[in-house]
Design an enzyme around this catalytic site. Structure first.
Site, short mmCIF file in Angstrom:
data_model
loop_
_atom_site.label_atom_id
_atom_site.label_comp_id
_atom_site.label_asym_id
_atom_site.label_seq_id
_atom_site.Cartn_x
_atom_site.Cartn_y
_atom_site.Cartn_z
N HIS A 144 -17.70 -2.44 3.66
CA HIS A 144 -17.78 -1.02 3.32
C HIS A 144 -18.23 -0.85 1.87
O HIS A 144 -17.68 -1.47 0.97
CB HIS A 144 -16.41 -0.35 3.48
CG HIS A 144 -16.04 -0.12 4.92
ND1 HIS A 144 -15.07 0.77 5.29
CD2 HIS A 144 -16.54 -0.65 6.07
CE1 HIS A 144 -14.97 0.77 6.62
NE2 HIS A 144 -15.85 -0.09 7.10
N TYR B 30 -9.69 9.25 3.05
CA TYR B 30 -8.37 9.55 2.50
C TYR B 30 -8.31 11.07 2.32
O TYR B 30 -9.10 11.62 1.55
CB TYR B 30 -8.20 8.90 1.12
CG TYR B 30 -8.03 7.39 1.15
CD1 TYR B 30 -9.14 6.54 1.26
CD2 TYR B 30 -6.77 6.80 1.03
CE1 TYR B 30 -8.99 5.16 1.26
CE2 TYR B 30 -6.61 5.42 1.03
CZ TYR B 30 -7.73 4.61 1.15
OH TYR B 30 -7.57 3.25 1.14
N PRO C 270 1.00 1.73 0.15
CA PRO C 270 -0.27 1.25 0.73
C PRO C 270 -1.50 2.10 0.39
O PRO C 270 -2.62 1.73 0.76
CB PRO C 270 0.00 1.29 2.24
CG PRO C 270 1.15 2.21 2.43
CD PRO C 270 1.95 2.17 1.17
N LYS D 110 -3.61 -2.42 -1.53
CA LYS D 110 -3.53 -3.54 -2.46
C LYS D 110 -2.56 -4.67 -2.10
O LYS D 110 -2.62 -5.74 -2.70
CB LYS D 110 -3.13 -3.02 -3.86
CG LYS D 110 -4.21 -2.19 -4.52
CD LYS D 110 -5.43 -3.02 -4.76
CE LYS D 110 -6.59 -2.22 -5.30
NZ LYS D 110 -7.89 -2.76 -4.92
N TYR E 263 -10.45 -0.13 -6.79
CA TYR E 263 -10.41 -0.28 -5.33
C TYR E 263 -11.09 -1.58 -4.89
O TYR E 263 -10.57 -2.30 -4.02
CB TYR E 263 -11.06 0.94 -4.64
CG TYR E 263 -10.66 1.09 -3.20
CD1 TYR E 263 -9.64 1.98 -2.83
CD2 TYR E 263 -11.27 0.35 -2.19
CE1 TYR E 263 -9.25 2.12 -1.51
CE2 TYR E 263 -10.89 0.48 -0.87
CZ TYR E 263 -9.88 1.37 -0.53
OH TYR E 263 -9.49 1.49 0.78
P1 RFL Z 1 4.59 -11.11 4.30
O1 RFL Z 1 3.29 -10.83 5.00
O2 RFL Z 1 5.68 -10.16 4.47
O3 RFL Z 1 5.03 -12.56 4.75
C1 RFL Z 1 6.32 -13.07 4.48
C2 RFL Z 1 6.67 -14.07 5.54
O4 RFL Z 1 7.93 -14.64 5.25
C3 RFL Z 1 8.68 -14.72 6.45
N1 RFL Z 1 10.11 -14.78 6.10
C4 RFL Z 1 10.86 -15.89 6.19
N2 RFL Z 1 10.57 -17.13 6.57
C5 RFL Z 1 11.57 -18.05 6.57
N3 RFL Z 1 12.86 -17.75 6.23
C6 RFL Z 1 13.20 -16.51 5.84
N4 RFL Z 1 14.46 -16.23 5.49
C7 RFL Z 1 12.17 -15.51 5.80
N5 RFL Z 1 12.16 -14.20 5.48
C8 RFL Z 1 10.90 -13.76 5.66
C9 RFL Z 1 8.28 -13.48 7.21
O5 RFL Z 1 8.54 -13.60 8.61
C10 RFL Z 1 6.79 -13.44 6.92
O6 RFL Z 1 6.02 -14.15 7.85
O7 RFL Z 1 4.36 -11.26 2.73
P2 RFL Z 1 3.10 -11.81 1.91
O8 RFL Z 1 2.58 -13.09 2.47
O9 RFL Z 1 3.51 -11.74 0.50
O10 RFL Z 1 1.93 -10.74 2.20
C11 RFL Z 1 2.03 -9.43 1.73
C12 RFL Z 1 1.36 -8.46 2.72
O11 RFL Z 1 1.86 -8.70 4.01
C13 RFL Z 1 1.59 -7.00 2.34
O12 RFL Z 1 1.52 -6.83 0.95
C14 RFL Z 1 0.52 -6.08 2.98
O13 RFL Z 1 0.60 -6.07 4.37
C15 RFL Z 1 0.66 -4.67 2.45
N6 RFL Z 1 -0.28 -3.72 3.06
C16 RFL Z 1 -1.62 -3.68 2.68
N7 RFL Z 1 -2.10 -4.58 1.80
C17 RFL Z 1 -3.44 -4.59 1.49
O14 RFL Z 1 -3.88 -5.43 0.69
N8 RFL Z 1 -4.34 -3.70 2.06
C18 RFL Z 1 -3.92 -2.78 2.95
O15 RFL Z 1 -4.76 -2.04 3.47
C19 RFL Z 1 -2.52 -2.72 3.27
N9 RFL Z 1 -2.07 -1.84 4.19
C20 RFL Z 1 0.16 -2.87 4.08
C21 RFL Z 1 -0.78 -1.93 4.61
C22 RFL Z 1 1.43 -2.96 4.58
C23 RFL Z 1 1.82 -2.13 5.57
N10 RFL Z 1 3.15 -2.30 6.05
C24 RFL Z 1 3.51 -2.28 7.40
C25 RFL Z 1 4.16 -2.79 5.15
C26 RFL Z 1 -0.40 -1.07 5.60
C27 RFL Z 1 0.91 -1.16 6.08
C28 RFL Z 1 1.28 -0.18 7.16
C1 PHB Z 2 -5.45 -0.01 6.95
O1 PHB Z 2 -6.58 -0.10 7.49
O2 PHB Z 2 -4.42 -0.39 7.50
C2 PHB Z 2 -5.36 0.59 5.59
C3 PHB Z 2 -6.50 0.94 4.92
C4 PHB Z 2 -6.42 1.49 3.64
C5 PHB Z 2 -5.18 1.69 3.07
C6 PHB Z 2 -4.03 1.32 3.74
C7 PHB Z 2 -4.11 0.77 5.02
O3 PHB Z 2 -5.11 2.26 1.84
#
Ligand code: RFL
Ligand code: PHB
Length: 390
Positions: free
Chosen positions: A72, A200, A292, A296, A384
């Protein structure tokens, strides 16, 4: 069992760290609480910063990303019923790639297992010990058997609710926390995205976001209450509200389709510093959370482990522990800038219940400025697409 780096958590942070260490000839074992299927299907982030997509390709785990990732060159900000494009290519010469976090996780697990890497899935009762010695340990139970992993270093990549951060003695780390008075109701729908780029939207009913996972699957979000009851949101209500908040402008219509997944995501800003105690290094969501709105979270997790992998390479390469000692400060300088950007996007785009008419006018003026001034649009664009790593 003995290894060089013990990693708790098989999210993007833990898996990528394990892969980067492998490329540098350093051994690691990943201990994960969930099953392989669970982590490979967990729907979360979707946007990769410019340098993150390149890092994954350069690290040899970007074949599918290159084939299936959607590049994008801009986003649209919508307010007062009109869309305004922020052109990343023109303003920064860079782009972002839309590619689901679970796809990144899948690619990394496949690469680790193909290279003989060890990931212990479904490990319960994980605990970390002797963090202030040079032989820290991870104990856990897998397949009904208790086991112990003796390491040189432990990486706490176990997310916000993990066990590593709480294992640090009280008073050692300082926590910074802000909880927002709203959440996101997110859906995944089998419907072709109605636009090529993300939208957005700031709407009087609240924020909305149109994103996607593929040419056939849309990812959509609505601002909602933190304690929103999903039972009050039948499909028709979700679509009606998405149509309302994303309407305006060019005569396009949102495409509807069957919902594949739905959930409510809380919004918070959180930082733990320093990100180290003895031989334990925190990385990713275990050390920080961003709302979110700036897309990031996953990118910050990648940034941490890129810095940590390099520091461990110096440590094992006989160049001492200076880079490890600098790990926390190096990461935190960038993390706070990303925190600021995520907070700024959040406050600019959401409706706050306690906003005064003045606050609402100021918010629209801010959007007007960001979309009307090249200088202001550039600050959004450069954040971004991703700030430099160091
Ligand atoms: P994770 O992905 O949470 O992974 C942690 C892992 O540790 C495990 N764990 C354990 N394992 C062993 N023993 C224990 N006691 C444990 N406790 C936990 C878990 O099962 C898991 O597998 O952390 P990590 O690797 O630091 O990654 C971070 C990302 O997952 C997170 O920051 C992003 O998903 C946030 N986020 C977004 N980030 C972006 O860069 N771009 C986005 O567009 C974006 N959109 C989002 C998001 C997060 C969202 N949610 C649901 C929180 C959109 C959403 C809706
Ligand atoms: C997504 O595609 O899940 C998404 C995209 C942009 C954001 C957050 C989540 O800022």
């Amino acid at each position: 069992m003995r290894t060089q780096v013990g990693i708790v958590g098989a999210g993007p942070a833990g898996l990528l760290l394990s892969h980067l260490l492998h490329l540098a000839g350093i051994e690691s074992v990943v201990i994960e609480a969930r099953s392989r299927a669970y982590v490979e299907e967990r729907i979360r982030a979707g946007v990769l910063e410019d340098w993150v997509a390149r890092l994954l390709v350069d690290a040899g785990v970007g074949d599918r990303l290159r084939r299936e990732g959607l590049v994008h060159h801009g986003i649209e900000l919508k307010f007062e019923g009109r869309g305004h494009r922020i052109d990343f290519a023109d303003l920064t010469g860079k782009s972002v790639t839309v590619y689901g976090q679970h796809e990144v996780v899948r690619d990394l697990i496949k690469a680790r297992l193909a290279a003989g890497g060890r990931i212990v899935f479904e490990a319960s009762d994980a605990a970390v010990h002797d963090l202030d010695t040079d032989r820290p340990r991870i104990t856990y139970t897998a397949g009904g058997v208790s086991d112990e992993l003796v390491c040189d270093v432990i990486a706490g990549c176990d997310g916000f609710h993990g066990i590593c951060r709480p294992a640090i003695p009280g008073g050692v780390i300082r926590l910074y926390d802000r909880v927002y008075p709203f959440a996101w109701l997110g859906i995944l729908a089998k419907a072709p995205p109605a636009t090529e780029e993300l939208i957005y939207a700031n709407h009087p009913n609240g924020f909305a976001l149109l994103s996607m996972r593929s040419p056939e699957v849309s990812r959509l979000y609505l601002q909602c209450a933190p304690d929103e009851d999903l039972a009050l949101w039948p499909d028709e209500r979700i679509w009606e509200e998405l149509h309302r908040r994303l309407a305006g402008g060019e005569g396009w219509r949102l495409n509807e389709g069957p919902l594949i997944q739905r959930g409510v995501t809380a919004m918070r800003s959180f930082v733990a510093e320093p990100m180290r105690y003895g031989r334990l290094f925190l990385a990713g969501d275990s050390a920080h959370i961003v709302p979110p709105t700036g897309a990031k979270g996953m990118n910050l997790a990648v940034a941490d482990v890129a810095v940590l992998a390099r520091a461990l390479e110096a440590f094992y390469g006989g160049r001492g522990g200076d880079a490890l000692d600098a790990y926390s400060d190096t990461c935190l300088r960038r993390i706070w800038k990303v925190q600021r950007f995520s907070w700024w996007m959040t406050q600019m785009l959401h409706r706050f219940d306690d906003a005064s008419p003045f606050d609402e006018r100021r918010q629209i003026a801010e959007l007007d400025y960001v979309t009307g001034s090249r200088a202001a649009a550039t600050t959004l664009a450069e954040n971004y697409v991703g700030l430099p790593l160091e």
